[in-house]
Design an enzyme around this catalytic site. Structure first.
Site, short mmCIF file in Angstrom:
data_model
loop_
_atom_site.label_atom_id
_atom_site.label_comp_id
_atom_site.label_asym_id
_atom_site.label_seq_id
_atom_site.Cartn_x
_atom_site.Cartn_y
_atom_site.Cartn_z
CG HIS A 179 -22.51 -26.44 -19.92
ND1 HIS A 179 -21.20 -26.80 -19.82
CD2 HIS A 179 -22.76 -25.66 -18.82
CE1 HIS A 179 -20.68 -26.29 -18.72
NE2 HIS A 179 -21.60 -25.60 -18.10
CG HIS A 223 -26.33 -19.19 -16.21
ND1 HIS A 223 -26.77 -19.95 -17.25
CD2 HIS A 223 -25.63 -20.02 -15.41
CE1 HIS A 223 -26.36 -21.19 -17.10
NE2 HIS A 223 -25.67 -21.27 -15.99
#
Length: 753
Positions: A101, A54
């Site tokens: 998200h 990430h």
């Protein structure tokens, strides 16, 4: 430095500890080499989040580097600032970005989606830009499932509640359903803002002794190890990681927006960065590494929401509505006064050093000592070339034979039309959009004049009559990408550009959100590699460089496998003159309807084939990049000629759906005729690319045909006429206007209400 000088009250971690934090054994060895010793738990936690996929893009960066990133309008190097930045003329720039998200939304859809909206807007205003509009790209599983309904309702409400309270209009987006997303929904949030060139804030840190501030909300235990959580597959035990889901406060974010823009305007800010993934450690390391400085941070000075937080918890917390700000020494009172006015935390927690290292203290003890450069993307973070293999299904999909599927007869056309107009992948998103405020700020130009892309006027207080607009869109048909990642991603870029062009805009640049499964699976990584190659080819063709974006791997589960590969394309365009803005809606009965672009005998990967015929294996739709580019240049010429009453691209659902969508906004109808040279299902419902529906006044017919036929040499055909009601094909009334309105506008609400 010896281990005794680093204190955190924990025994030194082992390889097994590293594994639990998502650090590979070889990475653990590399960390020890970098430090010259075994890291303590806090330091290992720091490396685990900063080297997670990430944050570091360790499994994707080698391919991301191949994307085109240059144009005359680019003002920031791709990926080096909080968001992309392009010159739009007149001393102004547009900052824009898209991010995911996904994992948080899979577990807690309301907060997962809400904090995604908050995070992407912070990326924009930390550039010094005031956000002007938001989009979102949402993908869910089977809409009949109770879990899907819960996820959809939570995500939509989270986006609406946060965006509406924050006061930035949500002006469009996309919504798609497929069983591949049953476990892993995709929630991609896009934001764009405007800033004066020369007043852009940087995500950097320099100047020994300059104070480092944390501003905004207090730090809590929400979101700890969120970056690590986002870098692993969803499993049955993922609910145990709910603390990795952040909690948002849009009213706090509104205050933070105003305070941030005010401090940037003082000229006293050296650098500023949003605390998104990995929180304090990400901001301190990335800002320090950029210009080769370090920081000394006292974690006791960080305002916290809970007592007795460990140092690693404070460092890794992803609590929302926070920024790290480096201020010019001597200007502290100016910054403090502004944040006091807005009633926000503003606490000096450290200062810039020339050590090139990050030193974190708690309770007077040094708990972590790490080199900034070795933590970050482009520095010491690992970069991997993963193995990839073409999946067996790819050749299987190519074997599809259109002739094996029976064509539609007159009766079946009616059934297919009703099926498509009410299908959740095609019908109106009114049930969603009505939960969003699209008019706050009164700059949205497409609320009453729908078009293929959202259009928002640029407000300039120095020039009240300023009339330029930003057009924006998010696009990706992931079914196409699954069928052929190289071609499907070219189509995603092309459709985004086509939507902008149909709206009257000139495409400028791209941000992307690359959503894929586990990169350690060779077949999944092949999808990713092919998608990047396809994106590069198309972006070069349309001169739309990639300004940055987000990679989201690990969107898969043991039950459902990987999601469809979904490289979502966010693209902006510029409308210089408001007279160029073009609606998709038919304007008046009697107008002529033209199909511009060449039809094909193709039904591959269409919604008709996939959900009506239930044929799941077929290649991507017919597509040629040169043909697509030619079509878009022709559409620009049509708009410049001011001949078109409306323009709408042919995409999901094919020609019939495109004409229906053009008729519905003004409650009109149409009469069209098919072409006997093609199968009826292919002509009406096939999704072959590079086509658009254009309506013109009858008086324009001669000039229009001359422009297309002689000047542009673009395939075109007069297919029908706008009427006052009824959808008629080859003389047969397919569906009454009232029923079409009910099916198209009401189906999604019935499904989820």
């Amino acid at each position: 430095m010896s281990n005794t000088e680093i204190q955190d009250g924990n025994a030194l971690p082992t390889v097994e500890t590293a594994r639990k934090l998502g650090v590979l054994p070889e990475e653990f060895d590399k960390i020890k080499d970098i430090l010259g010793r075994t890291p303590n738990f806090t330091e290992l936690s720091i490396f685990s989040v900063m080297w997670s996929e990430h944050c570091s893009y360790k499994n994707s960066i080698v391919w991301l580097k191949t994307l085109p990133k240059e144009s005359d309008r680019m003002l920031a190097k791709a990926g080096e600032e909080n968001a992309g930045l392009v010159d739009i003329g007149d001393g102004l720039a547009c900052s824009f970005k898209i991010e995911s998200h996904n994992h948080p939304s899979a577990l807690e859809p309301y907060q997962g989606a809400a904090t995604g909206v908050g995070g992407i807007n912070r990326d924009i205003f930390t550039m010094g830009a005031r956000p002007i509009a938001q989009l979102n790209s949402l993908r869910f599983g089977n809409p009949e499932l109770a879990k899907t309904k819960w996820l959809v309702k939570g995500v939509v409400k989270g986006i609406g509640d946060y965006g509406n309270a924050f006061g930035i209009p949500t002006v469009g987006g996309e919504l798609f359903f497929d069983e591949s997303y049953n476990t892993n929904p995709l929630v991609n949030a896009f934001s764009a803002g405007i800033v004066e060139i020369g007043k852009v804030a940087k995500a950097t840190s320099y100047g020994v002794g300059n104070p480092v501030y944390i501003v905004g909300s207090a730090t809590g235990k929400d979101g700890i190890h969120g970056a690590t959580f986002a870098s692993e597959d969803i499993t049955d035990k993922s609910n145990e990681k709910l603390p990795a889901v952040q909690v948002g406060d849009p009213f706090m974010e509104k205050l933070l927006l105003e305070a941030t823009l005010e401090i940037i305007a003082t000229g006293d800010v050296i650098g500023i960065q949003d605390m998104g993934a990995a929180g304090i450690i990400c901001s301190t390391s990335e800002m320090s590494a950029k210009d080769g400085f370090g920081m000394m941070i006292d974690l006791d000075k960080v305002p916290t929401r809970q007592a007795n937080m460990h140092g690693w918890e404070i460092l890794l917390s992803e609590s929302q509505e926070r920024m790290l700000v480096v201020v010019e020494k001597g200007k502290e009172e100016n910054i403090q006064a502004i944040f006091d006015k807005w009633d926000l935390h503003c606490m000096q927690i450290g200062e810039v050093t020339d050590s090139k290292r990050l030193h974190f203290y708690q309770h007077g003890e040094l708990i972590a000592d790490v080199p900034a450069h070795d933590l970050v993307l482009g520095g010491g973070a690992p970069q991997y070339h993963r193995a990839y293999t073409e999946p067996a299904y790819f050749e299987e999909f190519k074997k599809f034979d259109t002739n094996a599927v029976k064509d539609v007869d007159a009766a079946e056309i009616v059934t297919v039309a009703e099926h498509l107009l009410s299908h959740p992948n095609i019908c109106s998103r009114q049930w969603v959009s009505q939960q969003y405020d699209s008019m706050v700020g009164t700059a949205t130009r497409t609320t009453n004049a729908p078009s293929d892309a959202a259009v928002v006027r640029i407000r300039d207080v120095k020039r009240p009559n300023y009339n330029k607009s930003i057009a924006m869109t998010v696009d990706c048909n992931s079914r196409y990408v699954n069928a052929d990642p190289f071609v499907g991603t070219q189509i995603a870029v092309s459709e985004a550009a086509r939507n902008l062009v149909c709206s009257g805009a000139e495409p400028l640049a791209v941000t992307n959100n690359l959503n894929f499964g586990n990169p350690y699976v060779p077949e999944v990584y092949w999808q990713f590699v092919e998608a990047v190659k396809g994106m590069s080819k198309a972006c070069l063709k349309f001169n739309t460089p990639v300004t940055g974006g987000n990679v989201s791997f690990y969107n898969q589960s043991s039950d459902d496998g990987p999601v469809f590969p979904t490289p979502t394309i966010g693209m902006i365009g510029l409308i210089e003159d408001p007279e160029r803005q073009t609606t998709l809606a038919f304007q008046e009965s009697g107008d002529l309807i033209y199909l511009v672009g060449a039809p094909k005998d193709d039904i591959a990967s269409s919604e008709y084939l996939y959900s009506f015929r239930e044929v799941k294996k077929s290649p991507a739709p017919a597509f040629d990049l040169e043909e697509e580019h030619s079509l878009q240049e022709s559409l620009k010429a049509i708009i410049s000629s001011k001949m078109a009453s409306s323009i709408h691209d042919v995409s999901d659902g094919g020609l019939f759906v495109a004409v229906a969508e053009a008729a519905l906004p003004n409650n009109l109808g149409f009469q069209i005729a098919t072409d006997s040279n093609f199968r009826k299902d292919a002509y009406l419902f096939g999704e072959a690319q590079s086509r658009a529906v254009v309506s013109i006044k009858p008086a324009m017919q001669g000039a229009f045909q001359k422009l297309l036929g002689e000047a542009l040499k673009t395939p075109h055909a007069l297919i029908g006429q706008v009427t006052n009601g009824g959808f008629v094909v080859d003389g047969q009334t397919i569906i009454a206007s009232e029923k079409a309105q009910e099916l198209y506008n009401g189906s999604l609400g019935k499904l989820f209400s």
